[in-house]
Design a protein around this motif. Structure first.
Motif, PDB file in Angstrom:
ATOM      1  N   ALA A  24       0.884  -1.245   0.041  1.00 50.70           N
ATOM      2  CA  ALA A  24      -0.014  -0.027  -0.122  1.00 50.70           C
ATOM      3  C   ALA A  24       0.835   1.386   0.010  1.00 50.70           C
ATOM      4  CB  ALA A  24      -0.967  -0.129   1.213  1.00 50.70           C
ATOM      5  N   LYS A  25       2.143   1.095   0.417  1.00 53.08           N
ATOM      6  CA  LYS A  25       2.935   2.459   0.309  1.00 53.08           C
ATOM      7  C   LYS A  25       3.842   2.374  -0.749  1.00 53.08           C
ATOM      8  CE  LYS A  25       2.957   2.233   5.421  1.00 53.08           C
ATOM      9  NZ  LYS A  25       3.546   1.995   6.616  1.00 53.08           N
ATOM     10  N   SER A  26       3.769   1.548  -1.771  1.00 52.94           N
ATOM     11  CA  SER A  26       4.563   1.488  -2.917  1.00 52.94           C
ATOM     12  C   SER A  26       4.254   1.245  -4.307  1.00 52.94           C
ATOM     13  CB  SER A  26       5.728   0.290  -2.469  1.00 52.94           C
ATOM     14  OG  SER A  26       4.910  -1.091  -2.484  1.00 52.94           O
ATOM     15  N   VAL A  27       5.324   1.206  -4.986  1.00 50.72           N
ATOM     16  CA  VAL A  27       4.733   0.905  -6.433  1.00 50.72           C
ATOM     17  C   VAL A  27       5.460  -0.331  -6.793  1.00 50.72           C
ATOM     18  CG1 VAL A  27       4.946   1.711  -8.844  1.00 50.72           C
ATOM     19  CG2 VAL A  27       4.584   3.400  -7.240  1.00 50.72           C
ATOM     20  N   VAL A  28       4.813  -1.337  -7.461  1.00 50.41           N
ATOM     21  CA  VAL A  28       5.152  -2.573  -7.862  1.00 50.41           C
ATOM     22  C   VAL A  28       5.083  -2.737  -9.279  1.00 50.41           C
ATOM     23  CG1 VAL A  28       5.112  -5.260  -7.516  1.00 50.41           C
ATOM     24  CG2 VAL A  28       4.722  -3.814  -5.326  1.00 50.41           C
ATOM     25  N   ARG A  29       6.295  -3.413  -9.953  1.00 56.75           N
ATOM     26  CA  ARG A  29       5.818  -3.546 -11.119  1.00 56.75           C
ATOM     27  C   ARG A  29       5.837  -5.001 -11.477  1.00 56.75           C
ATOM     28  NH1 ARG A  29       9.614  -1.416 -16.378  1.00 56.75           N
ATOM     29  NH2 ARG A  29       8.423  -2.262 -17.924  1.00 56.75           N
ATOM     30  N   ILE A  30       4.779  -5.410 -12.256  1.00 55.69           N
ATOM     31  CA  ILE A  30       4.831  -6.876 -12.769  1.00 55.69           C
ATOM     32  C   ILE A  30       4.693  -6.925 -14.246  1.00 55.69           C
ATOM     33  CG2 ILE A  30       3.401  -9.133 -12.423  1.00 55.69           C
ATOM     34  CD1 ILE A  30       2.690  -8.091  -9.634  1.00 55.69           C
ATOM     35  N   GLY A  31       5.493  -7.167 -14.909  1.00 52.60           N
ATOM     36  CA  GLY A  31       5.334  -7.226 -16.325  1.00 52.60           C
ATOM     37  C   GLY A  31       5.248  -5.871 -16.908  1.00 52.60           C
ATOM     38  N   ASP A  32       3.997  -5.519 -17.710  1.00 51.24           N
ATOM     39  CA  ASP A  32       3.580  -4.191 -18.109  1.00 51.24           C
ATOM     40  C   ASP A  32       2.778  -3.465 -17.408  1.00 51.24           C
ATOM     41  OD1 ASP A  32       5.304  -4.602 -20.196  1.00 51.24           O
ATOM     42  OD2 ASP A  32       3.715  -5.409 -21.937  1.00 51.24           O
ATOM     43  N   THR A  33       2.673  -4.070 -16.009  1.00 47.15           N
ATOM     44  CA  THR A  33       1.852  -3.348 -15.310  1.00 47.15           C
ATOM     45  C   THR A  33       2.369  -2.943 -13.983  1.00 47.15           C
ATOM     46  OG1 THR A  33      -0.136  -4.907 -15.863  1.00 47.15           O
ATOM     47  CG2 THR A  33      -0.520  -3.709 -13.872  1.00 47.15           C
ATOM     48  N   TYR A  34       1.938  -1.742 -13.403  1.00 45.69           N
ATOM     49  CA  TYR A  34       2.531  -1.061 -12.346  1.00 45.69           C
ATOM     50  C   TYR A  34       1.349  -1.061 -11.469  1.00 45.69           C
ATOM     51  CZ  TYR A  34       6.181   0.840 -14.985  1.00 45.69           C
ATOM     52  OH  TYR A  34       7.358   1.133 -15.866  1.00 45.69           O
ATOM     53  N   ILE A  35       1.562  -1.849 -10.044  1.00 46.47           N
ATOM     54  CA  ILE A  35       0.571  -1.350  -8.973  1.00 46.47           C
ATOM     55  C   ILE A  35       0.974  -0.594  -7.962  1.00 46.47           C
ATOM     56  CG2 ILE A  35      -0.542  -2.955  -7.306  1.00 46.47           C
ATOM     57  CD1 ILE A  35       0.246  -5.631  -8.907  1.00 46.47           C
ATOM     58  N   VAL A  36       0.056   0.508  -7.975  1.00 43.35           N
ATOM     59  CA  VAL A  36       0.426   1.644  -7.296  1.00 43.35           C
ATOM     60  C   VAL A  36      -0.566   1.690  -5.999  1.00 43.35           C
ATOM     61  CG1 VAL A  36       0.681   4.066  -7.276  1.00 43.35           C
ATOM     62  CG2 VAL A  36       0.834   2.797  -9.333  1.00 43.35           C
ATOM     63  N   PHE A  37       0.262   1.646  -4.577  1.00 47.76           N
ATOM     64  CA  PHE A  37      -0.552   1.683  -3.590  1.00 47.76           C
ATOM     65  C   PHE A  37      -1.518   0.550  -3.254  1.00 47.76           C
ATOM     66  CE2 PHE A  37      -0.037   6.353  -4.551  1.00 47.76           C
ATOM     67  CZ  PHE A  37       1.072   6.314  -3.721  1.00 47.76           C
ATOM     68  N   GLY A  38      -1.476  -0.563  -4.252  1.00 44.72           N
ATOM     69  CA  GLY A  38      -2.277  -1.580  -4.028  1.00 44.72           C
ATOM     70  C   GLY A  38      -3.548  -1.379  -4.369  1.00 44.72           C
ATOM     71  N   VAL A  39      -3.913  -0.350  -4.934  1.00 46.38           N
ATOM     72  CA  VAL A  39      -5.102   0.157  -5.308  1.00 46.38           C
ATOM     73  C   VAL A  39      -5.408   0.503  -6.913  1.00 46.38           C
ATOM     74  CG1 VAL A  39      -7.168   1.794  -5.182  1.00 46.38           C
ATOM     75  CG2 VAL A  39      -5.759   1.215  -3.166  1.00 46.38           C
ATOM     76  N   TYR A  40      -4.341   0.954  -7.327  1.00 47.77           N
ATOM     77  CA  TYR A  40      -4.294   1.364  -8.978  1.00 47.77           C
ATOM     78  C   TYR A  40      -3.417   0.522  -9.669  1.00 47.77           C
ATOM     79  CZ  TYR A  40      -5.621   5.640  -6.221  1.00 47.77           C
ATOM     80  OH  TYR A  40      -6.118   6.738  -5.410  1.00 47.77           O
ATOM     81  N   HIS A  41      -3.937   0.337 -10.740  1.00 47.99           N
ATOM     82  CA  HIS A  41      -3.044  -0.303 -11.948  1.00 47.99           C
ATOM     83  C   HIS A  41      -2.821   0.571 -13.077  1.00 47.99           C
ATOM     84  CE1 HIS A  41      -4.835  -3.776  -9.133  1.00 47.99           C
ATOM     85  NE2 HIS A  41      -3.727  -4.419  -9.790  1.00 47.99           N
ATOM     86  N   VAL A  42      -1.433   0.498 -13.254  1.00 43.98           N
ATOM     87  CA  VAL A  42      -1.180   1.230 -14.542  1.00 43.98           C
ATOM     88  C   VAL A  42      -0.593   0.440 -15.659  1.00 43.98           C
ATOM     89  CG1 VAL A  42       0.413   3.140 -15.443  1.00 43.98           C
ATOM     90  CG2 VAL A  42      -0.816   3.362 -13.045  1.00 43.98           C
ATOM     91  N   THR A  43      -1.331   0.319 -16.707  1.00 44.52           N
ATOM     92  CA  THR A  43      -0.913  -0.607 -17.641  1.00 44.52           C
ATOM     93  C   THR A  43      -0.137  -0.124 -18.980  1.00 44.52           C
ATOM     94  OG1 THR A  43      -2.830  -2.144 -17.048  1.00 44.52           O
ATOM     95  CG2 THR A  43      -1.636  -2.618 -19.101  1.00 44.52           C
TER      96      THR A  43
END
Length: 160
Positions: A24-43
């Motif tokens: 929830a406090k970070s940005v995680v990148r998995i492949g072509d998707t970023y998971i931001v704060f555990g709520v948002y997905h940026v593809t």
């Protein structure tokens, strides 16, 4: 071998809660998707970034920095910051498209008068592109500042 299922269940719950808290406090990148704060997905779709919140499509932007800054602004309920980020991102994309088109036209065989008009439009769009780039960078920095310092830093400053 006896397995204490209550202890195992409790341990797994703690691990998952810790993971979600960290995420929830970070940005995680998995492949072509970023998971931001555990709520948002940026593809990332070939250099165009689509923003999703809780699975719902929100917006498409041209830069990952804009998308991440938008997520920060949305998380902190900074509506005007969100609006400015999207606005300047769009202007930047439109000006870039116009600049490329004007350059292509200049490479083709056109009259001297048409060339002068296109060059004037090109210089005007380059200036507008640079202005929009500066403004977008300003709002991205503002989102970073708000994320790092929070609003408490702004409310404790004295008005002089």
């Amino acid at each position: 071998m006896d397995v204490n299922f209550k202890l195992l269940s409790r341990t797994l719950r703690h691990i998952s809660n810790d993971t979600l808290t960290t995420m929830a406090k970070s940005v995680v990148r998995i492949g072509d998707t970023y998971i931001v704060f555990g709520v948002y997905h940026v593809t990332d779709n070939n250099g165009i970034f689509e923003i999703y919140a809780d699975g719902d499509y929100i917006e498409t932007v041209g830069y990952i920095s804009t998308a991440l800054s938008w997520c920060v602004a949305n998380k902190l309920n900074e509506y005007m910051l969100q609006k400015h980020l999207i606005y300047y991102d769009r202007i930047l994309g439109n000006r870039w498209f116009d600049i490329r088109n004007y350059n292509d036209i200049l490479k083709s065989s056109i009259s001297a008068e048409q060339k002068t008009i296109i060059e004037l439009k090109l210089h005007h769009d380059i200036r507008r592109y640079n202005d929009a780039k500066y403004e977008l960078q300003y709002y991205i920095k503002k989102a970073k500042y708000i994320k790092m310092k929070g609003l408490t830093n702004e409310t404790t400053k004295f008005i002089t």
